[in-house]
Scaffold this motif. Structure first.
Motif, mmCIF file in Angstrom:
data_model
loop_
_atom_site.group_PDB
_atom_site.id
_atom_site.type_symbol
_atom_site.label_atom_id
_atom_site.label_comp_id
_atom_site.label_asym_id
_atom_site.label_seq_id
_atom_site.Cartn_x
_atom_site.Cartn_y
_atom_site.Cartn_z
ATOM 1 N N ILE A 103 0.800 -1.218 0.000
ATOM 2 C CA ILE A 103 0.000 0.000 0.000
ATOM 3 C C ILE A 103 0.837 1.275 0.000
ATOM 4 C CG2 ILE A 103 -1.729 1.340 1.270
ATOM 5 C CD1 ILE A 103 -2.987 -1.282 2.131
ATOM 6 N N VAL A 104 1.892 1.328 0.790
ATOM 7 C CA VAL A 104 2.669 2.571 0.856
ATOM 8 C C VAL A 104 3.223 2.951 -0.518
ATOM 9 C CG1 VAL A 104 4.682 3.717 1.858
ATOM 10 C CG2 VAL A 104 3.101 2.460 3.336
ATOM 11 N N PRO A 105 3.842 2.041 -1.270
ATOM 12 C CA PRO A 105 4.288 2.436 -2.612
ATOM 13 C C PRO A 105 3.127 2.879 -3.516
ATOM 14 C CG PRO A 105 5.351 0.396 -1.958
ATOM 15 C CD PRO A 105 4.292 0.683 -0.936
ATOM 16 N N ALA A 106 1.974 2.277 -3.350
ATOM 17 C CA ALA A 106 0.823 2.651 -4.177
ATOM 18 C C ALA A 106 0.336 4.056 -3.849
ATOM 19 C CB ALA A 106 -0.308 1.639 -3.997
ATOM 20 N N ILE A 107 0.324 4.433 -2.570
ATOM 21 C CA ILE A 107 -0.121 5.796 -2.252
ATOM 22 C C ILE A 107 0.924 6.820 -2.680
ATOM 23 C CG2 ILE A 107 -1.733 5.089 -0.438
ATOM 24 C CD1 ILE A 107 0.238 6.202 1.624
ATOM 25 N N VAL A 108 2.192 6.422 -2.702
ATOM 26 C CA VAL A 108 3.229 7.322 -3.215
ATOM 27 C C VAL A 108 3.021 7.543 -4.712
ATOM 28 C CG1 VAL A 108 5.717 7.608 -3.611
ATOM 29 C CG2 VAL A 108 4.878 6.819 -1.376
ATOM 30 N N VAL A 109 2.661 6.494 -5.434
ATOM 31 C CA VAL A 109 2.349 6.636 -6.867
ATOM 32 C C VAL A 109 1.177 7.607 -7.044
ATOM 33 C CG1 VAL A 109 1.377 5.409 -8.864
ATOM 34 C CG2 VAL A 109 3.304 4.432 -7.608
ATOM 35 N N GLY A 110 0.139 7.458 -6.224
ATOM 36 C CA GLY A 110 -0.999 8.373 -6.289
ATOM 37 C C GLY A 110 -0.602 9.803 -5.984
ATOM 38 N N PHE A 111 0.229 9.984 -4.974
ATOM 39 C CA PHE A 111 0.726 11.317 -4.618
ATOM 40 C C PHE A 111 1.503 11.930 -5.782
ATOM 41 C CE2 PHE A 111 4.385 13.789 -3.174
ATOM 42 C CZ PHE A 111 3.746 14.837 -2.534
ATOM 43 N N ASP A 112 2.427 11.163 -6.354
ATOM 44 C CA ASP A 112 3.222 11.667 -7.476
ATOM 45 C C ASP A 112 2.335 12.098 -8.637
ATOM 46 O OD1 ASP A 112 5.574 11.227 -6.066
ATOM 47 O OD2 ASP A 112 6.033 9.337 -7.075
ATOM 48 N N PHE A 113 1.301 11.319 -8.919
ATOM 49 C CA PHE A 113 0.361 11.659 -9.985
ATOM 50 C C PHE A 113 -0.341 12.989 -9.684
ATOM 51 C CE2 PHE A 113 -4.194 11.470 -11.147
ATOM 52 C CZ PHE A 113 -4.075 11.612 -12.521
ATOM 53 N N ALA A 114 -0.864 13.132 -8.475
ATOM 54 C CA ALA A 114 -1.593 14.353 -8.110
ATOM 55 C C ALA A 114 -0.697 15.583 -8.217
ATOM 56 C CB ALA A 114 -2.160 14.225 -6.696
ATOM 57 N N VAL A 115 0.545 15.462 -7.769
ATOM 58 C CA VAL A 115 1.474 16.591 -7.810
ATOM 59 C C VAL A 115 1.880 16.895 -9.241
ATOM 60 C CG1 VAL A 115 3.787 17.362 -7.125
ATOM 61 C CG2 VAL A 115 2.289 16.252 -5.448
ATOM 62 N N ARG A 116 2.276 15.877 -9.978
ATOM 63 C CA ARG A 116 2.746 16.065 -11.359
ATOM 64 C C ARG A 116 1.676 16.702 -12.243
ATOM 65 N NH1 ARG A 116 3.713 11.135 -12.267
ATOM 66 N NH2 ARG A 116 1.752 10.651 -13.302
ATOM 67 N N GLU A 117 0.435 16.274 -12.087
ATOM 68 C CA GLU A 117 -0.642 16.766 -12.944
ATOM 69 C C GLU A 117 -1.275 18.064 -12.436
ATOM 70 O OE1 GLU A 117 -1.337 15.502 -15.906
ATOM 71 O OE2 GLU A 117 0.206 13.974 -15.599
ATOM 72 N N GLY A 118 -0.893 18.512 -11.249
ATOM 73 C CA GLY A 118 -1.452 19.750 -10.714
ATOM 74 C C GLY A 118 -2.864 19.601 -10.180
ATOM 75 N N PHE A 119 -3.199 18.432 -9.674
ATOM 76 C CA PHE A 119 -4.542 18.163 -9.156
ATOM 77 C C PHE A 119 -4.609 18.342 -7.638
ATOM 78 C CE2 PHE A 119 -4.984 14.970 -12.868
ATOM 79 C CZ PHE A 119 -5.353 15.988 -13.738
ATOM 80 N N LEU A 120 -3.825 19.248 -7.105
ATOM 81 C CA LEU A 120 -3.663 19.366 -5.660
ATOM 82 C C LEU A 120 -4.959 19.671 -4.928
ATOM 83 C CD1 LEU A 120 -0.263 21.262 -5.756
ATOM 84 C CD2 LEU A 120 -0.666 18.811 -5.445
ATOM 85 N N HIS A 121 -5.749 20.584 -5.447
ATOM 86 C CA HIS A 121 -6.987 20.949 -4.753
ATOM 87 C C HIS A 121 -8.168 20.062 -5.148
ATOM 88 C CE1 HIS A 121 -5.369 24.351 -2.582
ATOM 89 N NE2 HIS A 121 -4.674 24.634 -3.672
ATOM 90 N N LEU A 122 -7.991 19.244 -6.147
ATOM 91 C CA LEU A 122 -9.045 18.297 -6.515
ATOM 92 C C LEU A 122 -8.944 17.004 -5.714
ATOM 93 C CD1 LEU A 122 -9.181 18.701 -10.387
ATOM 94 C CD2 LEU A 122 -11.118 18.919 -8.831
ATOM 95 N N LEU A 123 -7.737 16.659 -5.275
ATOM 96 C CA LEU A 123 -7.536 15.357 -4.635
ATOM 97 C C LEU A 123 -7.075 15.463 -3.185
ATOM 98 C CD1 LEU A 123 -5.840 13.510 -7.638
ATOM 99 C CD2 LEU A 123 -8.180 13.240 -6.795
ATOM 100 N N ASP A 124 -7.219 16.629 -2.573
ATOM 101 C CA ASP A 124 -6.726 16.788 -1.207
ATOM 102 C C ASP A 124 -7.777 16.501 -0.139
ATOM 103 O OD1 ASP A 124 -8.299 19.057 -1.419
ATOM 104 O OD2 ASP A 124 -6.760 20.440 -0.721
ATOM 105 N N ALA A 125 -8.934 16.021 -0.550
ATOM 106 C CA ALA A 125 -10.012 15.705 0.397
ATOM 107 C C ALA A 125 -10.886 14.614 -0.215
ATOM 108 C CB ALA A 125 -10.854 16.948 0.681
ATOM 109 N N PRO A 126 -11.654 13.920 0.628
ATOM 110 C CA PRO A 126 -12.596 12.949 0.063
ATOM 111 C C PRO A 126 -13.601 13.658 -0.837
ATOM 112 C CG PRO A 126 -12.423 12.689 2.446
ATOM 113 C CD PRO A 126 -11.688 13.956 2.079
ATOM 114 N N PRO A 127 -14.196 12.944 -1.770
ATOM 115 C CA PRO A 127 -15.173 13.588 -2.653
ATOM 116 C C PRO A 127 -16.358 14.106 -1.853
ATOM 117 C CG PRO A 127 -15.123 11.208 -3.000
ATOM 118 C CD PRO A 127 -14.017 11.532 -2.055
ATOM 119 N N PRO A 128 -16.759 15.327 -2.111
ATOM 120 C CA PRO A 128 -17.880 15.896 -1.351
ATOM 121 C C PRO A 128 -19.190 15.185 -1.664
ATOM 122 C CG PRO A 128 -17.243 17.381 -3.132
ATOM 123 C CD PRO A 128 -16.261 16.252 -3.113
ATOM 124 N N GLY A 129 -19.930 14.862 -0.622
ATOM 125 C CA GLY A 129 -21.255 14.285 -0.779
ATOM 126 C C GLY A 129 -21.287 12.835 -1.215
ATOM 127 N N ALA A 130 -20.148 12.212 -1.376
ATOM 128 C CA ALA A 130 -20.131 10.818 -1.825
ATOM 129 C C ALA A 130 -20.469 9.893 -0.664
ATOM 130 C CB ALA A 130 -18.762 10.462 -2.389
#
Length: 176
Positions: free
Chosen positions: A85-112
């Motif tokens: 799991i730890v390497p997988a969440i690092v992959v997710g983190f790298d994706f969010a940072v690289r693509e500039g999705f910082l404010h889209l992925l910094d919290a659980p989805p609203p209302g889900a």
């Protein structure tokens, strides 16, 4: 995503750029419409509201994050939760940072009703602690949020990689 030249797609692309770099409240409907070269009426027609547009792009971006996390989980070596799991969440983190999705992925989805990231992580370690997936999803999101707030991405990445904790005397052999 719709065809990139359609008004709906231009709105979605403008929303990904705006919501990825700034919090929801700081992004205006008129700005989104102007960036997409459409009227505000087109935004309301296609998405119903700014929140509807946000939910649309948030869902798409989260799906892309989950694809990467699931791929990393599938290729991770080892049976222990930390080894997978730890390497997988690092992959997710790298994706969010690289693509500039910082404010889209910094919290659980609203209302889900369900948190798909937690569900994905839970399926990777079904015998681990019942709250492990919740904690690790929160750690990923906290690291993404920290970078969005100005923290160094390498420091946040290092923090995620240091999450491997092992059993204690009262709980021998437990991962985390």
């Amino acid at each position: 995503m719709p065809i990139s030249s359609s008004p709906k797609a231009r709105l979605a692309l403008a929303a990904v750029a705006a919501f990825g770099t700034r919090p929801f409240a700081e992004v205006g409907v008129a700005e989104l419409a102007a960036d997409a070269d459409v009227t505000t009426g087109a935004l309301y027609h296609h998405f119903g509201s700014k929140l509807g547009l946000y939910a649309f792009v948030r869902d798409d971006v989260e799906r892309r994050l989950l694809d990467r996390v699931e791929g990393a989980l599938a290729t991770a070596a080892g049976d222990e939760a930390t080894a997978r799991i730890v390497p997988a969440i690092v992959v997710g983190f790298d994706f969010a940072v690289r693509e500039g999705f910082l404010h889209l992925l910094d919290a659980p989805p609203p209302g889900a009703e369900a948190d798909r990231l937690v569900e994905t992580l839970r399926s990777a370690a079904p015998t681990a602690s019942p709250v492990l997936a919740d904690i690790l999803a929160a750690a990923l999101r906290a690291a993404v949020h920290a970078v969005g707030a100005g923290a160094d991405a390498d420091d946040a990445r290092d923090a995620l990689q240091s999450l491997a904790v092992h059993g204690s005397a009262d709980r021998p052999g437990r991962d985390f």
